[in-house]
Design a protein around this motif. Sequence first.
Motif, short mmCIF file in Angstrom:
data_model
loop_
_atom_site.label_atom_id
_atom_site.label_comp_id
_atom_site.label_asym_id
_atom_site.label_seq_id
_atom_site.Cartn_x
_atom_site.Cartn_y
_atom_site.Cartn_z
N ASP A 90 0.83 -1.00 0.16
CA ASP A 90 0.30 0.03 -0.05
C ASP A 90 0.91 1.18 -0.17
N ALA A 91 2.01 1.60 0.38
CA ALA A 91 2.44 2.31 0.97
C ALA A 91 3.53 3.06 -0.67
N ILE A 92 3.37 2.02 -1.33
CA ILE A 92 4.07 2.65 -2.38
C ILE A 92 2.98 3.02 -3.54
N TYR A 93 1.73 3.77 -3.23
CA TYR A 93 0.89 4.03 -3.50
C TYR A 93 0.46 5.86 -3.02
N TRP A 94 1.19 5.60 -1.66
CA TRP A 94 0.48 6.70 -0.79
C TRP A 94 1.54 7.37 -0.40
N HIS A 95 3.01 7.23 -0.96
CA HIS A 95 4.30 8.40 -0.64
C HIS A 95 3.47 9.01 0.42
N LEU A 96 3.40 8.43 1.73
CA LEU A 96 4.24 8.85 3.11
C LEU A 96 5.20 8.78 3.62
N ALA A 97 6.09 10.25 4.15
CA ALA A 97 7.19 9.33 5.07
C ALA A 97 7.54 10.31 6.38
N PRO A 98 6.88 8.78 7.34
CA PRO A 98 7.56 7.61 6.65
C PRO A 98 6.48 7.40 7.66
N ALA A 99 6.97 5.87 7.17
CA ALA A 99 5.99 4.88 6.19
C ALA A 99 5.26 4.54 7.28
N ARG A 100 4.10 4.75 8.22
CA ARG A 100 4.13 4.34 9.75
C ARG A 100 2.08 4.83 9.49
N THR A 101 1.76 3.62 8.45
CA THR A 101 0.03 4.02 8.78
C THR A 101 -0.55 2.41 8.34
N VAL A 102 -1.54 1.82 9.14
CA VAL A 102 -2.23 0.84 9.70
C VAL A 102 -3.20 0.75 8.28
N THR A 103 -3.19 -0.71 7.96
CA THR A 103 -4.63 -0.40 6.99
C THR A 103 -5.86 -1.64 7.45
N ALA A 104 -6.95 -1.12 7.94
CA ALA A 104 -8.18 -1.92 8.45
C ALA A 104 -9.13 -2.74 7.55
N TRP A 105 -8.61 -3.38 6.91
CA TRP A 105 -10.24 -4.02 6.22
C TRP A 105 -10.74 -4.97 6.46
N LEU A 106 -12.33 -4.13 6.50
CA LEU A 106 -13.06 -4.80 7.23
C LEU A 106 -13.93 -5.09 5.36
N ALA A 107 -14.13 -7.07 5.77
CA ALA A 107 -14.87 -7.89 5.28
C ALA A 107 -16.62 -7.63 5.46
N ILE A 108 -16.78 -6.81 4.60
CA ILE A 108 -18.06 -6.80 4.31
C ILE A 108 -19.11 -8.23 3.70
N ASP A 109 -18.68 -8.63 3.12
CA ASP A 109 -19.37 -10.39 2.79
C ASP A 109 -17.73 -10.96 2.84
N ASP A 110 -18.54 -12.59 3.69
CA ASP A 110 -17.51 -13.52 4.31
C ASP A 110 -16.78 -13.21 2.95
N ALA A 111 -15.48 -13.62 3.33
CA ALA A 111 -14.08 -13.57 2.50
C ALA A 111 -13.39 -15.24 2.46
N ASP A 112 -13.04 -15.61 1.51
CA ASP A 112 -12.03 -16.78 1.63
C ASP A 112 -11.66 -17.21 1.24
N GLU A 113 -10.50 -18.27 0.85
CA GLU A 113 -10.05 -17.98 -0.64
C GLU A 113 -10.90 -17.91 -2.17
N GLU A 114 -12.51 -18.68 -2.06
CA GLU A 114 -12.84 -18.99 -2.99
C GLU A 114 -13.56 -17.83 -2.79
N ASN A 115 -13.65 -16.47 -2.13
CA ASN A 115 -14.12 -15.57 -2.39
C ASN A 115 -13.67 -14.33 -2.39
N SER A 116 -12.25 -13.75 -2.47
CA SER A 116 -11.60 -12.99 -2.59
C SER A 116 -10.92 -12.18 -1.54
N ALA A 117 -10.73 -13.07 -0.68
CA ALA A 117 -10.21 -13.17 0.57
C ALA A 117 -8.91 -12.41 0.08
#
Length: 173
Positions: A90-117
């Motif tokens: 993600d940090a490659i896109y954001w250009h923030l310095a220093p890299a000190r960001t965390v991504t919270a990824w919320l599952a709206i649907d159940d996400a497994d290997e068959e459903n885009s986890a």
Amino acid sequence: GYAAPFTVFSEAEAARNRAYLDRLLESRGGEGAYAINCYQARAAGLWDLCTNPAVLDLVEDVIGPDIVCWASHFFCKLPGDPKRVPWHQDAIYWHLAPARTVTAWLAIDDADEENSAMAFLPGTHALGAIPWRRSEGESVLDKAIDGADALGEPVSNTLAAGTFSLHADMLAH
């Protein structure tokens, strides 16, 4: 580089989140499922998701109490969508310095290997910026990590609707 799963929403709340995001997606019409980006300041429902106290408590455990929700992205892969998401940091896109960001990824649907986890390449957050190349073919993102196959065995980030994960901005996923 990552921690999961964290339960934030009950099944009923997760269903309400899904209904809200379905309406938001429908309101964007032909713009596509990847176009709802940085709407947290324009859509009260997204703001509420981004500032949920249970989410912020866990983010605070990782980065401390000074939290800014500077971006959100409703990343929706619809059935039949041929686009792939290449390995990236993600940090490659954001250009923030220093890299000190965390991504919270919320599952709206159940996400497994068959459903885009999402999948992670453990330990890659400690490698710094990994060389990348332009993505080829039908891709959601324009950058892809070069030689991702040599970076280790992927771990699937399987989540139930209403749960979320946290990952470092330099973690390859």
